[in-house]
Write an enzyme that holds these catalytic residues in place. Sequence first.
Site, short mmCIF file in Angstrom:
data_model
loop_
_atom_site.label_atom_id
_atom_site.label_comp_id
_atom_site.label_asym_id
_atom_site.label_seq_id
_atom_site.Cartn_x
_atom_site.Cartn_y
_atom_site.Cartn_z
N SER A 87 32.19 69.34 44.74
CA SER A 87 30.72 68.88 44.62
C SER A 87 30.09 70.08 44.98
O SER A 87 30.17 71.47 43.92
CB SER A 87 30.41 68.11 45.64
OG SER A 87 29.16 67.34 45.09
N ASP A 178 15.83 70.25 57.17
CA ASP A 178 14.63 70.73 56.43
C ASP A 178 14.91 71.74 55.41
O ASP A 178 14.31 71.84 54.23
CB ASP A 178 13.74 71.47 57.60
CG ASP A 178 13.05 70.26 58.49
OD1 ASP A 178 13.22 69.00 58.05
OD2 ASP A 178 12.69 70.29 59.56
N HIS A 236 33.83 59.94 43.71
CA HIS A 236 33.33 61.50 43.78
C HIS A 236 34.09 62.11 45.10
O HIS A 236 34.17 63.25 45.04
CB HIS A 236 32.10 61.56 44.17
CG HIS A 236 31.50 62.85 44.14
ND1 HIS A 236 31.62 64.01 43.30
CD2 HIS A 236 30.54 63.32 45.09
CE1 HIS A 236 31.01 64.92 43.41
NE2 HIS A 236 30.31 64.79 44.64
#
Length: 259
Positions: A87, A178, A236
Amino acid sequence: MPLALNHLDTGGDGVPLVVIHGLLGSADNWRSHLKQWQAERRVIAVDLRNHGRSPHAPGMAYADQAADVLALLDRLEIPRAHLLGHSMGGKVAISLARLAPDRVASLIVADIAPQAYGHGHDSVFAALRRVREGRPASRGEADALMAEHVDERATRLFLATNLVRGEDGALALRIGLDEIEADYPAIMAPPAGEGAYQGPTLVVRGARSAYVTDAMLPALREVLPRAELETLDAGHWLHAERPEAFQAAVNGFLARQAG
């Protein structure tokens, strides 16, 4: 400046296999595969920036992530390696192969294409923020908080691999959430580099995944012209759903390489 990435290293001789996890994953997710592969070769699994036990820093651009991995190879005095990326990690691997092809013996890309993708992780980010705000005392409490945003238990179990016990006893996130959210568009972007990687390549995709469709193959082969294609009956997370079949595909490809 590249970051000093955390990594797992089985040791051993020969050209090593470097394993690069996907978004919100870590080197720890690959421990069972490392146990199998280490019988044949040295295997190194990395924690990418803002993941696992690696440092947190602004920016998720693929050129920067590839530079982090390249710096790790330099630190370990590894001149060339086989790269395996799943990925997002597949895009990091493609980026490194395009930017420094002389350092790549071969490339294995697991269920990703070298192209841009649409945004699709809002609920996952919301679940992780809910855990961070809720400061759960147990994994059961953390799962209940994540379930407010993510229905699939398998996805919640995967996200829970990012939880660690804080000094106050509450479960906390070890990832740089974040930083990841702030540069999420860079994660969805194509890999870094220009032109094609001309080295030997294996692309393993899941038949029940939409990440590498038949329609994407012509563009994929422009970037990876020597790509062999293997399709597994999986989604996936094919390396977790079909571990033996995934290992067989990787082992068969590596056995055909010189190193």
